[in-house]
Each structure stands twice: as structure tokens, then as C-alpha cells.
Design an enzyme around this catalytic site. Structure first.
Site, short mmCIF file in Angstrom:
data_model
loop_
_atom_site.label_atom_id
_atom_site.label_comp_id
_atom_site.label_asym_id
_atom_site.label_seq_id
_atom_site.Cartn_x
_atom_site.Cartn_y
_atom_site.Cartn_z
N TRP A 130 0.86 -1.18 0.00
CA TRP A 130 0.00 0.00 0.00
C TRP A 130 0.90 1.24 0.00
CZ3 TRP A 130 -2.03 2.73 4.82
CH2 TRP A 130 -2.98 3.71 4.47
N ASP A 211 -1.40 -5.74 9.14
CA ASP A 211 -2.39 -4.77 8.69
C ASP A 211 -3.59 -5.58 8.19
OD1 ASP A 211 -3.86 -2.75 7.60
OD2 ASP A 211 -2.26 -1.93 6.35
N LYS A 246 -13.93 -0.21 5.33
CA LYS A 246 -14.49 -0.98 4.23
C LYS A 246 -15.58 -1.92 4.71
CE LYS A 246 -10.16 0.13 2.81
NZ LYS A 246 -9.45 1.27 3.02
C1 LMR Z 1 -6.53 2.35 -1.05
O1 LMR Z 1 -5.49 1.70 -1.03
O2 LMR Z 1 -7.02 2.82 -2.09
C2 LMR Z 1 -7.28 2.57 0.22
O3 LMR Z 1 -6.64 1.94 1.27
C3 LMR Z 1 -7.57 3.99 0.46
C4 LMR Z 1 -6.34 4.76 0.85
O4 LMR Z 1 -6.39 5.43 1.89
O5 LMR Z 1 -5.33 4.71 0.16
#
Ligand code: LMR
Length: 398
Positions: A130, A211, A246
Site C-alpha cells: 500500500w 495490517d 471498508k
Molecule cells: C486504497 O489503497 O485505495 C485505500 O486503502 C484507500 C487509501 O487510503 O489509500
């Protein structure tokens, strides 16, 4: 005063999200940000959430300060979701949970705690991960490295490569692990791989930071928490960041929780007090509304059952979209490995699109996707799926 600030671009997710919001086209489609939309393309207001909200408002309670760590029923419910109701760890008094500002806030508080205690530790995140993981741990002061994770060839996780890398990390390194529904790839470790990884982390003296932002979107609430439960059973110390954005479709309410599993009750009491002091000096207390809603749903058997049903509906709908997309694209381009979309889990998939293809997808077809090729499958529905498939087909054809 601020002239010395260097360029500070937002991460690609938020940058493209802003570009999407600014785009006046009615045909634009947002496959950038991780938000579930229903069969009609709307962010759902879950039935149980609506009922809980009504009940909460009818109570007319004053909005006083909430405890720094959140209420006990909320924290107990979070722990039961993670570890399973009646799990032995719940009575061992070595687990502290603090309500947080979304999953990001949980990661941030956890990162700050670890940074105060082990400022020289290295943090390892998956490659890819992420976007915000690296930024967040870097901002907390750590050196962040990435461990091999994704195999573009198979569209799955490359556990042997990951394991070989982790085995050589210095003792005391912090390893960020996606418990389920890996963001951005959708490629998860198998349960046997987790069974292999959990003791390895302890043997090598690595600090697991899990996570779990998508619990319920992979194989189910319990199955998705299995990695967390394996760590709990192993007796190790670890941290977990939960998000309810979510699973309750409550993105803007920012409901999350940081759970810290310590060696024994006295270590738990110490780290809990330490965490509360950090929070106090950061944002003082968590919010009331969103967490109160989550608490009502999780503690009322009927609402809870209805929430689980609706979560299963969301999961099944994503799965159906995955199957249609994978089958159709695989048939058109057998060489591109699109069938992995079917096996990948959760909201996202790595489609294997190149940055140039993702750009064309946006510029020529108004389908916004990350340049890494990540798409949010949770925003695909039966009305837009043909457009998405045709657009991907067109950019792949070149
Ligand atoms: C994403 O990866 O799109 C979500 O987790 C929203 C974010 O905050 O990035």
C-alpha cells in the site's frame, strides 16, 4: 516561513483520486481508490449500520470525551473479531486495543510507539505494498526497505523469495504483513505459508505488524483473521492494525483499532499506558460517532448477523466480478495472465497493465487505475464491467 518546503506531491492514490474528482466527465470510472461500491455503483449504507445509527441518535447521549483507548465493549468486540470469540488469548490479559483514526491511525500510533522504543530498527514492507505504508513508517523516522512479495509471472505471492529475504533481516526489524486481501496485488499467502512464516518470525527475532484493513472481503471474517490467530497461538508479541472503513462502509468516519499483543500482563499494562500517552499528545481522544455505530452492530446479535450477511454479499459480488473479468480477458489475451484476477482476493487486483497502458485507460477510456496496474475490482459492477473489459482489451491490443 514556509518557503523552504520542498515539493511534496501526494501519493499516487490520492493524486489520482483528486484528478478523478476534478474530472467533469459523467462517464468517468474510479478504479483508483479502495472503496466498495454496490451493483448500482453507490457506496452502500449498510442496513445494520443504518439501524445502529438510528438507535444511537434516539438515545440522545451527550457527546462527551471518549476514553483515549475507546470504550471497553468496542475494544472487546475488536479483539473477538481478530482472535475469535473465546480464544485463549482473550483471557490472558496480554492484549491491549486502542480505538484509532481508521486503519491508518492504527498503523501510525503503532509506528510511533515502535519508533520511540527502537528508533534504529528497519521496517520491511512488501514489494509492492500500500502506497502509504512506506510514507507512514518513513515519517515515523524509520528506514524502510521492501521484501520480495509478488510474482508478476504467476500473479500470486512468491513466498520462497519473501522467506529468504526475511531470514536475513537484522534481528529486531519490523515486518509489515497484510493479513488478508493484499493491497495492492490481491495476492495472499496460503495458510500453509503463514504456518511456516509465523515461527520463522519468532526464530529470527522479527517484529510482526499485521495490517488487516479488509477483514471479511477475502474468504470470510474468521478465515481472513487466521494469520492473526496463528500469531496469537504462537505466543509472540506483535501488533495489528484493524480498519472498519471498508467492512462497515464507513470510510469517512475513520473507525479503526490498534491491537498490541505483549508478552505478559505487566508488559501489556506498560505498553498500553505508553500508547495512551502518545495518543494524548497527538490527537487526545478518538471520535465517538463512527465507533459507537460499529460497537452497536458488533454487540447486538441481530445487527451483527445482518452485517455479516451484507458483508458476505459484498464479498460474493466482488468474486463474481473477478470471475467475469478474468474469464473474458484471459480468453482475449491468454498470454497476459489475466486469470490471476480470479484467484486474487479482496478489493484490488494487479492486472499486469504497464504504466503506459494504465495511462491510456484513463486518457482514452476514462477508467482511472493506478499506474502500477492496480485496479479496485470492488468498484466494478454489471453496468460497467463490459466497458472496463473492453477498455483493458483495447489498451492491451495497443
Ligand atoms: C486504497 O489503497 O485505495 C485505500 O486503502 C484507500 C487509501 O487510503 O489509500
Amino acid at each position: 516561513l514556509f518557503a523552504g518546503i520542498q515539493d511534496a506531491p501526494l501519493d499516487p492514490i490520492m493524486r489520482l483520486f483528486e484528478a478523478f474528482n476534478a474530472d467533469p466527465s459523467p462517464k468517468k470510472l474510479n478504479l483508483v481508490v479502495g472503496v466498495y461500491t454496490d451493483a448500482d455503483g453507490k457506496v452502500p449504507r449498510l442496513r445494520a449500520v443504518q439501524t445502529a445509527e438510528k438507535r444511537w441518535i434516539e438515545k440522545g447521549l451527550p457527546k462527551t470525551y471518549r476514553p483515549i483507548e475507546g470504550t471497553k465493549p468496542f475494544r472487546d468486540a475488536v479483539q473477538a473479531l481478530l482472535f475469535g470469540a473465546g480464544a485463549p488469548i482473550l483471557s490472558q490479559n496480554r492484549t491491549a486495543t486502542l480505538q484509532s483514526i481508521g486503519g491508518t491511525g492504527a498503523l501510525k500510533t503503532g509506528a510511533d510507539i515502535l519508533a520511540k522504543l527502537y528508533p534504529d530498527a528497519t521496517v520491511a514492507v512488501s514489494n509492492p505494498s500500500w502506497e502509504n505504508h512506506k510514507a507512514l513508517f518513513t515519517q515515523a523516522g524509520f528506514t524502510v526497505v521492501d521484501y520480495p512479495y509478488f510474482s508478476a509471472e504467476t500473479g500470486g505471492a512468491d513466498y520462497p523469495a519473501m522467506k529468504a529475504y526475511l531470514r536475513d533481516l537484522p534481528k529486531g526489524s519490523i515486518v509489515v504483513l497484510h493479513a488478508c486481501c493484499h493491497n495492492p496485488t490481491g495476492a495472499d499467502l496460503t495458510i500453509d505459508e503463514w504456518r511456516d512464516l509465523v515461527p520463522l518470525m519468532a526464530e529470527r527475532g522479527l517484529v510482526p505488524f499485521l495490517d488487516i484493513a479488509y477483514q471479511g472481503f477475502g474468504n470470510g471474517l474468521d478465515a481472513d483473521a487466521e494469520p492473526v490467530r496463528l500469531f496469537a497461538e504462537s505466543g509472540q508479541e506483535f501488533l495489528v492494525a484493524s480498519s472498519f472503513s471498508k467492512s462497515f462502509s464507513l470510510y469517512g468516519e475513520r473507525v479503526g483499532a490498534l491491537t498490541i499483543v505483549a508478552e505478559n500482563p505487566s508488559a501489556r499494562a506498560k505498553v498500553e499506558a505508553f500508547a495512551k500517552r502518545l495518543v494524548r499528545a497527538s490527537y487526545s481522544n478518538p471520535h465517538t460517532h463512527g465507533a459507537a455505530i460499529v460497537e452497536i452492530v458488533l454487540t447486538d446479535p441481530e445487527l451483527r448477523a445482518d452485517w455479516e450477511r451484507e458483508l458476505a454479499e459484498m464479498r460474493d459480488r466482488i468474486r463474481a466480478m473477478r470471475e467475469r473479468m478474468a474469464d473474458s480477458l484471459q480468453q482475449r489475451h491468454p498470454e497476459r495472465g489475466f486469470d490471476a484476477i480470479k484467484v486474487q482476493k479482496g478489493m484490488f487486483s494487479y492486472t499486469g497493465l504497464s504504466p503506459a497502458e494504465a495511462t491510456r485507460l484513463r486518457e482514452e477510456h476514462e477508467v482511472y487505475a493506478l499506474e502500477t496496474g492496480r485496479i479496485c475490482v470492488a468498484a466494478v459492477n454489471s453496468h460497467n464491467i463490459d466497458h472496463v473489459i473492453d477498455a483493458i482489451d483495447a489498451v492491451v491490443k495497443g
